[in-house]
Design a protein around this motif. Structure first.
Motif, PDB file in Angstrom:
ATOM      1  N   ALA A  63       0.822  -1.210   0.000  1.00  0.00           N
ATOM      2  CA  ALA A  63       0.000   0.000   0.000  1.00  0.00           C
ATOM      3  C   ALA A  63       0.857   1.260   0.000  1.00  0.00           C
ATOM      4  O   ALA A  63       1.886   1.339   0.650  1.00  0.00           O
ATOM      5  N   THR A  64       0.381   2.220  -0.758  1.00  0.00           N
ATOM      6  CA  THR A  64       0.998   3.542  -0.792  1.00  0.00           C
ATOM      7  C   THR A  64      -0.114   4.564  -0.675  1.00  0.00           C
ATOM      8  O   THR A  64      -1.299   4.225  -0.684  1.00  0.00           O
ATOM      9  N   GLY A  65       0.248   5.797  -0.601  1.00  0.00           N
ATOM     10  CA  GLY A  65      -0.753   6.865  -0.558  1.00  0.00           C
ATOM     11  C   GLY A  65      -1.657   6.730   0.651  1.00  0.00           C
ATOM     12  O   GLY A  65      -1.208   6.435   1.758  1.00  0.00           O
ATOM     13  N   GLU A  66      -2.962   6.936   0.431  1.00  0.00           N
ATOM     14  CA  GLU A  66      -3.931   6.946   1.517  1.00  0.00           C
ATOM     15  C   GLU A  66      -3.922   5.656   2.331  1.00  0.00           C
ATOM     16  O   GLU A  66      -3.907   5.670   3.554  1.00  0.00           O
ATOM     17  N   ALA A  67      -3.955   4.527   1.663  1.00  0.00           N
ATOM     18  CA  ALA A  67      -4.020   3.237   2.364  1.00  0.00           C
ATOM     19  C   ALA A  67      -2.705   2.897   3.039  1.00  0.00           C
ATOM     20  O   ALA A  67      -2.676   2.106   3.983  1.00  0.00           O
ATOM     21  N   GLY A  68      -1.608   3.496   2.589  1.00  0.00           N
ATOM     22  CA  GLY A  68      -0.294   3.207   3.155  1.00  0.00           C
ATOM     23  C   GLY A  68      -0.175   3.521   4.624  1.00  0.00           C
ATOM     24  O   GLY A  68       0.665   2.954   5.326  1.00  0.00           O
ATOM     25  N   SER A  69      -1.026   4.413   5.124  1.00  0.00           N
ATOM     26  CA  SER A  69      -0.960   4.758   6.540  1.00  0.00           C
ATOM     27  C   SER A  69      -1.311   3.573   7.429  1.00  0.00           C
ATOM     28  O   SER A  69      -0.930   3.523   8.590  1.00  0.00           O
ATOM     29  N   PHE A  70      -2.013   2.579   6.895  1.00  0.00           N
ATOM     30  CA  PHE A  70      -2.362   1.387   7.662  1.00  0.00           C
ATOM     31  C   PHE A  70      -1.338   0.264   7.470  1.00  0.00           C
ATOM     32  O   PHE A  70      -1.507  -0.825   8.006  1.00  0.00           O
ATOM     33  N   ALA A  71      -0.261   0.514   6.722  1.00  0.00           N
ATOM     34  CA  ALA A  71       0.741  -0.518   6.449  1.00  0.00           C
ATOM     35  C   ALA A  71       1.379  -1.043   7.727  1.00  0.00           C
ATOM     36  O   ALA A  71       1.736  -2.215   7.807  1.00  0.00           O
ATOM     37  N   ALA A  72       1.530  -0.196   8.749  1.00  0.00           N
ATOM     38  CA  ALA A  72       2.115  -0.634  10.019  1.00  0.00           C
ATOM     39  C   ALA A  72       1.274  -1.725  10.671  1.00  0.00           C
ATOM     40  O   ALA A  72       1.764  -2.489  11.496  1.00  0.00           O
ATOM     41  N   LEU A  73       0.013  -1.816  10.285  1.00  0.00           N
ATOM     42  CA  LEU A  73      -0.887  -2.826  10.836  1.00  0.00           C
ATOM     43  C   LEU A  73      -1.062  -4.004   9.886  1.00  0.00           C
ATOM     44  O   LEU A  73      -1.866  -4.893  10.146  1.00  0.00           O
ATOM     45  N   GLY A  74      -0.317  -4.002   8.810  1.00  0.00           N
ATOM     46  CA  GLY A  74      -0.476  -5.013   7.771  1.00  0.00           C
ATOM     47  C   GLY A  74      -0.208  -6.434   8.223  1.00  0.00           C
ATOM     48  O   GLY A  74      -0.714  -7.378   7.634  1.00  0.00           O
ATOM     49  N   GLY A  75       0.594  -6.606   9.261  1.00  0.00           N
ATOM     50  CA  GLY A  75       0.895  -7.945   9.748  1.00  0.00           C
ATOM     51  C   GLY A  75      -0.218  -8.551  10.586  1.00  0.00           C
ATOM     52  O   GLY A  75      -0.154  -9.717  10.968  1.00  0.00           O
TER      53      GLY A  75
END
Length: 148
Positions: A63-75
């Motif tokens: 994820a990049t852009g808007e959705a990228g902010s949730f990448a830290a929770l991707g696991g």
């Protein structure tokens, strides 16, 4: 009771964002809650719904852009959320939006629940009042008090 694994209540939220309103603040706050031991995130799924109504899932690892902010929770993938949950979330969404579906445990409640169970307590009912309803009710009460 000590040999029983105690959990806190499990909740889910579907946070819908329109346009450029997904700034990353919501994701930062969820990470902060996890870091402070208040909640444990089990699953996070980001869902998009195009203006034509087509639905897509966002791979948080890419994820990049808007959705990228949730990448830290991707696991956070316990398996509680399944593919059909993506479709159900999309049904609740408006076209042209992006949403984060988050399943989390209220870990702050574990000591309370353990103490209640050890004392012979049993949960016989529970519920949740949506934050918007609480804010609306408090605003109404405040308005009534200011006119008195």
């Amino acid at each position: 009771m000590s040999d029983v694994e105690v959990h806190g209540p499990i909740d889910y939220v579907l946070l819908e964002f329109t346009g450029n309103k997904l700034t990353g603040r919501a994701a930062e706050e969820v990470v902060s809650l996890v870091d402070r031991g208040i909640v444990q995130v089990y699953d996070v799924m980001v869902v998009g719904k195009n203006t034509d109504g087509t639905v897509y899932g966002v791979d948080l690892a890419e994820a990049t852009g808007e959705a990228g902010s949730f990448a830290a929770l991707g696991g956070a993938r316990s398996g509680i959320l399944a593919d059909d949950d993506l479709a159900e979330a999309a049904n609740a969404m408006r076209p042209g939006t992006l949403a984060a579906l988050i399943v989390y445990e209220n870990t702050w409640a574990i000591p309370f629940i353990a103490a209640a169970l050890e004392s012979g307590g049993e949960l016989v009912a529970g519920g949740r009042i949506p934050a918007e309803d609480v804010m609306e009710a408090l605003d109404a009460l405040e308005s009534m008090e200011s006119t008195s």
